[in-house]
Scaffold this motif. Sequence first.
Motif, PDB file in Angstrom:
ATOM      1  N   ALA A 196       4.467  13.552   6.331  1.00 37.01           N
ATOM      2  CA  ALA A 196       3.094  14.041   6.244  1.00 37.01           C
ATOM      3  C   ALA A 196       2.380  13.452   5.033  1.00 37.01           C
ATOM      4  N   ASN A 197       3.052  13.431   3.895  1.00 39.35           N
ATOM      5  CA  ASN A 197       2.435  12.879   2.685  1.00 39.35           C
ATOM      6  C   ASN A 197       2.144  11.392   2.828  1.00 39.35           C
ATOM      7  N   TRP A 198       3.063  10.647   3.456  1.00 37.57           N
ATOM      8  CA  TRP A 198       2.833   9.211   3.675  1.00 37.57           C
ATOM      9  C   TRP A 198       1.589   9.004   4.529  1.00 37.57           C
ATOM     10  N   TRP A 199       1.496   9.757   5.645  1.00 39.73           N
ATOM     11  CA  TRP A 199       0.369   9.576   6.567  1.00 39.73           C
ATOM     12  C   TRP A 199      -0.949   9.983   5.914  1.00 39.73           C
ATOM     13  N   LEU A 200      -0.958  11.094   5.203  1.00 40.49           N
ATOM     14  CA  LEU A 200      -2.195  11.558   4.565  1.00 40.49           C
ATOM     15  C   LEU A 200      -2.674  10.584   3.488  1.00 40.49           C
ATOM     16  N   ASN A 201      -1.752   9.954   2.783  1.00 36.71           N
ATOM     17  CA  ASN A 201      -2.146   8.942   1.799  1.00 36.71           C
ATOM     18  C   ASN A 201      -2.712   7.706   2.488  1.00 36.71           C
ATOM     19  N   MET A 202      -2.130   7.312   3.622  1.00 37.25           N
ATOM     20  CA  MET A 202      -2.661   6.191   4.395  1.00 37.25           C
ATOM     21  C   MET A 202      -4.070   6.504   4.877  1.00 37.25           C
ATOM     22  N   VAL A 203      -4.271   7.737   5.368  1.00 38.37           N
ATOM     23  CA  VAL A 203      -5.583   8.153   5.853  1.00 38.37           C
ATOM     24  C   VAL A 203      -6.608   8.139   4.721  1.00 38.37           C
ATOM     25  N   ALA A 204      -6.220   8.622   3.551  1.00 39.75           N
ATOM     26  CA  ALA A 204      -7.139   8.660   2.407  1.00 39.75           C
ATOM     27  C   ALA A 204      -7.642   7.260   2.046  1.00 39.75           C
ATOM     28  N   LYS A 205      -6.775   6.257   2.189  1.00 41.73           N
ATOM     29  CA  LYS A 205      -7.161   4.881   1.873  1.00 41.73           C
ATOM     30  C   LYS A 205      -7.957   4.225   3.001  1.00 41.73           C
ATOM     31  N   SER A 206      -7.719   4.659   4.237  1.00 45.34           N
ATOM     32  CA  SER A 206      -8.302   3.998   5.408  1.00 45.34           C
ATOM     33  C   SER A 206      -9.586   4.633   5.921  1.00 45.34           C
ATOM     34  N   GLY A 209     -10.744   1.518   7.798  1.00 48.82           N
ATOM     35  CA  GLY A 209      -9.786   1.134   8.836  1.00 48.82           C
ATOM     36  C   GLY A 209      -9.652   2.162   9.944  1.00 48.82           C
ATOM     37  N   GLY A 210     -10.368   3.285   9.806  1.00 50.96           N
ATOM     38  CA  GLY A 210     -10.252   4.300  10.847  1.00 50.96           C
ATOM     39  C   GLY A 210     -11.096   5.523  10.574  1.00 50.96           C
ATOM     40  N   THR A 211     -11.144   6.369  11.585  1.00 45.74           N
ATOM     41  CA  THR A 211     -11.792   7.681  11.501  1.00 45.74           C
ATOM     42  C   THR A 211     -10.730   8.701  11.879  1.00 45.74           C
ATOM     43  N   PHE A 212     -10.457   9.642  11.003  1.00 47.54           N
ATOM     44  CA  PHE A 212      -9.363  10.588  11.186  1.00 47.54           C
ATOM     45  C   PHE A 212      -9.897  12.003  10.980  1.00 47.54           C
ATOM     46  N   ARG A 213      -9.685  12.880  11.949  1.00 50.19           N
ATOM     47  CA  ARG A 213     -10.190  14.245  11.828  1.00 50.19           C
ATOM     48  C   ARG A 213      -9.124  15.268  12.234  1.00 50.19           C
ATOM     49  N   VAL A 264      -7.430  14.101  15.883  1.00 47.60           N
ATOM     50  CA  VAL A 264      -8.062  13.016  16.638  1.00 47.60           C
ATOM     51  C   VAL A 264      -8.287  11.865  15.676  1.00 47.60           C
ATOM     52  N   SER A 265      -7.919  10.659  16.089  1.00 44.89           N
ATOM     53  CA  SER A 265      -8.128   9.504  15.212  1.00 44.89           C
ATOM     54  C   SER A 265      -8.497   8.272  16.022  1.00 44.89           C
ATOM     55  N   ILE A 266      -9.230   7.387  15.380  1.00 46.18           N
ATOM     56  CA  ILE A 266      -9.533   6.072  15.926  1.00 46.18           C
ATOM     57  C   ILE A 266      -9.213   5.067  14.832  1.00 46.18           C
ATOM     58  N   GLU A 267      -8.264   4.183  15.101  1.00 41.82           N
ATOM     59  CA  GLU A 267      -7.846   3.194  14.116  1.00 41.82           C
ATOM     60  C   GLU A 267      -8.333   1.808  14.521  1.00 41.82           C
ATOM     61  N   ARG A 268      -8.979   1.136  13.561  1.00 43.45           N
ATOM     62  CA  ARG A 268      -9.476  -0.213  13.812  1.00 43.45           C
ATOM     63  C   ARG A 268      -8.306  -1.160  14.079  1.00 43.45           C
ATOM     64  N   LYS A 269      -8.464  -2.019  15.083  1.00 47.13           N
ATOM     65  CA  LYS A 269      -7.463  -3.049  15.340  1.00 47.13           C
ATOM     66  C   LYS A 269      -7.697  -4.222  14.382  1.00 47.13           C
ATOM     67  N   ARG A 288     -10.831  -6.806  15.783  1.00 51.86           N
ATOM     68  CA  ARG A 288     -11.230  -5.916  14.690  1.00 51.86           C
ATOM     69  C   ARG A 288     -12.437  -5.030  14.996  1.00 51.86           C
ATOM     70  N   LEU A 289     -13.208  -5.333  16.045  1.00 50.21           N
ATOM     71  CA  LEU A 289     -14.323  -4.466  16.419  1.00 50.21           C
ATOM     72  C   LEU A 289     -13.947  -3.537  17.573  1.00 50.21           C
ATOM     73  N   ASP A 290     -12.649  -3.413  17.797  1.00 48.36           N
ATOM     74  CA  ASP A 290     -12.097  -2.467  18.772  1.00 48.36           C
ATOM     75  C   ASP A 290     -11.279  -1.441  17.997  1.00 48.36           C
ATOM     76  N   GLY A 291     -11.357  -0.190  18.395  1.00 49.70           N
ATOM     77  CA  GLY A 291     -10.557   0.852  17.767  1.00 49.70           C
ATOM     78  C   GLY A 291      -9.676   1.528  18.790  1.00 49.70           C
TER      79      GLY A 291
END
Length: 197
Positions: free
Chosen positions: A72-82, A86-90, A102-107, A112-115
Amino acid sequence: MQHASQPSLTAQLAAHYRHTRRETDKSEFSGMKMELRKWSLTDYKELKDLCNAVDRSYLSDRLPNPYTEDDANWWLNMVAKSEGIGGTFRAMVVDGKIVGSVSIERKADIYRLDGELGYMLLRDYWNRGLMSQAVGKVCEIAIKELGLNRITANVFHPNIASQHILQKNGFKQEGVMRKAVIKEGIFYDILIYGLLK
């Protein structure tokens, strides 16, 4: 083909949400109030609980099982940076409890304009319209904030509920990858859905 006189899908979605909900990312469904909010580094315990309780039948195996506080800590730190780059995370919050994600991560590279869209929701909150509304709102945010041209979702063929969620939000089925994934020893076809800006 869309005629010039017709509003774009993005405009239609935006108009729908302006009409049906305030811009606070809070909504009421079947008597439930749901908030879509950004993840916080302090959410690690609730994220761990969510990931260990969620139905994994149609989720990727990249989600660790069991899911630990370190995960959980690894993922939340990744989300904080991205977030917003690099994405939208809710997080989906009902009555103060995180019940879904729900998340959308940029490819990358030429994509790169697809998520890529992903989501999960605790079983007790299925069939209440929560995820349909959450997906629509997060797609709207991601297209605007990340500058995406499209959003892609890959769905297990038997996952009818997920297909309905996507269809309600304007996604079109674009193809089928036959026996593309294996889950618990069973091969599944994957349906490719896409939403254009």
